[in-house]
Write an enzyme that holds these catalytic residues in place. Structure first.
Site, short mmCIF file in Angstrom:
data_model
loop_
_atom_site.label_atom_id
_atom_site.label_comp_id
_atom_site.label_asym_id
_atom_site.label_seq_id
_atom_site.Cartn_x
_atom_site.Cartn_y
_atom_site.Cartn_z
N LYS A 194 -3.85 -15.66 -0.03
CA LYS A 194 -4.61 -14.46 -0.59
C LYS A 194 -4.09 -13.14 0.11
O LYS A 194 -4.23 -12.19 -0.80
CB LYS A 194 -6.03 -14.66 -0.08
CG LYS A 194 -6.94 -13.45 -0.21
CD LYS A 194 -8.45 -13.88 0.13
CE LYS A 194 -9.38 -12.86 0.44
NZ LYS A 194 -9.05 -12.12 1.41
N ASN A 195 -4.01 -13.13 1.28
CA ASN A 195 -3.77 -11.66 1.82
C ASN A 195 -2.28 -11.44 1.64
O ASN A 195 -2.05 -10.20 1.93
CB ASN A 195 -4.22 -11.80 3.40
CG ASN A 195 -5.77 -11.72 3.38
OD1 ASN A 195 -6.46 -11.31 2.56
ND2 ASN A 195 -6.35 -12.36 4.64
N ARG A 233 -11.67 -5.55 -0.44
CA ARG A 233 -10.78 -4.78 0.57
C ARG A 233 -9.48 -4.57 -0.09
O ARG A 233 -9.01 -3.30 0.30
CB ARG A 233 -10.95 -5.27 1.94
CG ARG A 233 -10.37 -4.91 2.97
CD ARG A 233 -10.99 -3.81 3.65
NE ARG A 233 -10.24 -3.31 4.71
CZ ARG A 233 -10.72 -2.35 5.38
NH1 ARG A 233 -11.65 -1.53 5.10
NH2 ARG A 233 -9.96 -1.87 6.54
N ASP A 277 -15.61 -8.24 2.15
CA ASP A 277 -16.72 -8.93 3.26
C ASP A 277 -17.32 -7.75 4.19
O ASP A 277 -16.91 -7.11 4.73
CB ASP A 277 -15.89 -10.00 3.97
CG ASP A 277 -15.68 -11.38 3.15
OD1 ASP A 277 -16.41 -11.41 2.12
OD2 ASP A 277 -14.78 -12.12 3.40
N ASP A 318 -9.78 -14.82 10.81
CA ASP A 318 -10.41 -15.62 9.32
C ASP A 318 -10.75 -17.06 9.63
O ASP A 318 -11.24 -17.54 8.63
CB ASP A 318 -9.28 -15.30 8.21
CG ASP A 318 -9.16 -13.88 7.80
OD1 ASP A 318 -10.20 -12.93 8.21
OD2 ASP A 318 -8.29 -13.35 7.52
#
Ligand code: EPU
Length: 432
Positions: free
Chosen positions: A31-32, A101, A125, A318
């Site tokens: 994802k990041n 974000r 978040d 995370d």
């Protein structure tokens, strides 16, 4: 073809706990990593193809924003083609950037491509202050004037700054480093970033940019030297696999006393995770496709020194939420610390209501006494990672657990229901 599903609806997960998980999970794209790589696609007027793209809601929203900016998008399975011949607007749409974000990364990319941008403070978040002053300082160093009014920023190029710039980050912010890289690759002169973030996702972004024609030295280190080039071109790039998803399913195997093979993972990226989990009694056996994860006797993390989330190559913040669930099932006392965020730990009151024995020492440290039996409850998740931690707690708990606002989990984890049911869990999603 492209199919967009923007999440406005709420969903809930209902879990019957007590099943041992067994089977295999193919780890998805990170994802990041995919979010900054998507932002990088607007640095060229040519098509960029990204493969191994995870089916998560953050990707859906990022695609919506890219289309507002002028991108033409084609998504088939895990392949995403993005072509941005022209930028139609430099105003980032607040109703979409409020949702994640990672959208802030389009600020650096738009400055590089179109010399200006306006955007609101990004959403995402609520796990802490989540400041961006280092991004802004980076833009200012590169010759942009940034104005801030009521959490809205507007930035424009005020002077051509061709000089070499050497900047130091107060802390190795992930999206801050990425934003500065995105902004710097097309600027004339050299940009040096010291104390840069080194996470696997930052490396993925750099590797994509190098494939597009950028000149970046020191990729993977904490000193990046970016030598500006005149233009970038299209390419095809595979997104690395997600270490957080790997760690989450490894913990799922451990807390349910199960055995799961995790495939499609990158050995180096999962090293800090395996190191910590092995200390707690989780076994990782290398297979041809990945790792077979099983569990022996789960024991607590040492309290001599707090087990601490850290910047890469430290243990990822995370995964702290799922580590706390793991510690509730381990024998002994664990002290877990996360100094990166101010409110990451606050979700533990939900685990306490399920029967966990946890003391909140301060906003950054919790003490967990294990093992404890957990009882199913109805809870609302505050963020992606706490949501997945509550799912794991629900898998262990006696009786039924309900997790409200489960759509947040799907921002970062693909195929949760399918994956867990295929492993033998009893979980379903209800959307009102
Ligand atoms: N910070 C500042 N000033 C800045 C930038 C950051 O004070 O200018 C502070 C933040 O307030 C925070 C800490 O530094 O307390 C870390 O922030 P960082 O900028 O490194 O985090 P991020 O870039 O906002 C990314 C991931 C997060 C992950 C962190 C840390 C993306 C889109 N998000 O956030 O992922 O927790 O790095 O590794 O890449 C998640 O995936 O669930 C998630 C929250």
């Amino acid at each position: 073809m492209l199919s967009l599903v923007i999440f406005t609806s709420m969903s809930k997960y209902i879990i019957q706990g007590g099943n041992r998980l067994q089977g295999s999970v193919n780890i998805s794209g990170n994802k990041n990593a995919v979010l900054p790589c998507m932002a990088a696609t607007i640095l060229t007027a040519e098509e960029v193809t990204l493969t191994n793209v995870p089916k998560i809601r953050d990707v859906d929203v990022m695609l919506e924003i890219l289309q507002v900016l002028g991108a033409r998008v084609n998504r088939e399975g895990e392949t995403l083609k993005i072509l941005t011949e022209n930028i139609l607007t430099t105003d980032l749409p607040t109703e979409l950037t409020n949702k994640l974000r990672g959208s802030v990364l389009l600020a650096g990319a738009l400055l590089a491509r179109a010399s200006k941008v306006s955007f609101s403070h990004p959403g995402g978040d609520v796990i802490g202050r989540r400041a961006i002053e280092q991004h802004i300082e980076g833009f200012e160093n590169m010759g942009y004037q940034v104005n801030l009014a009521d959490r809205s920023y507007s930035a424009t190029k005020v002077q051509e700054n061709h000089q070499d710039i050497d900047m130091f980050l107060e802390l190795p912010t992930v999206t801050g480093t990425e934003n500065i890289i995105l902004c710097a690759v097309l600027r004339k002169g050299q940009t040096v970033i010291r104390n840069a973030a080194q996470e696997p996702h930052v490396v993925d972004l750099c590797n994509l940019l190098v494939q597009m024609g950028a000149n970046i030295e020191g990729v993977g280190s904490n000193t990046l030297k970016i030598n500006g080039v005149d233009s970038l071109h299209g390419t095809e790039f595979r997104i690395g696999s997600d270490p957080n998803e790997f760690g989450t399913y490894a913990v799922a195997a451990a807390v349910t006393g199960g055995q799961i093979e995790l495939t499609n993972c990158l050995d180096l990226d999962v090293k800090p995770i395996i190191w910590a989990l092995e200390k707690m009694g989780i076994k990782f056996e290398k297979t041809t496709e990945g790792y077979l994860v099983s569990v022996g006797h789960l024991k607590a993390l040492s309290t001599n020194f707090p087990f601490t989330a850290n910047f890469w190559p430290g243990f990822p913040t995370d995964l702290i939420s799922v580590m706390i669930v793991l510690a509730t099932q381990a024998e002994g006392v664990s002290l877990i610390r996360d100094f990166i965020y101010e409110s990451r730990m606050f979700f533990v009151d939900k685990l306490i209501s399920m029967g966990a024995n946890i003391t909140i020492a301060d906003p950054h440290r919790v003490v967990i006494y294990g093992p404890t039996k957990l009882i199913g409850r109805e809870q609302e998740t505050p963020d992606i990672r706490a949501g997945m931690a509550l799912v794991l707690a629900g898998l262990v708990a006696h009786g039924q657990s309900t997790i409200l606002k489960a759509e947040l989990i799907e921002r970062g984890y693909p195929n949760v229901i399918q994956n867990l049911n295929s492993l033998g869990a009893q979980i379903r999603c209800e959307e009102p």
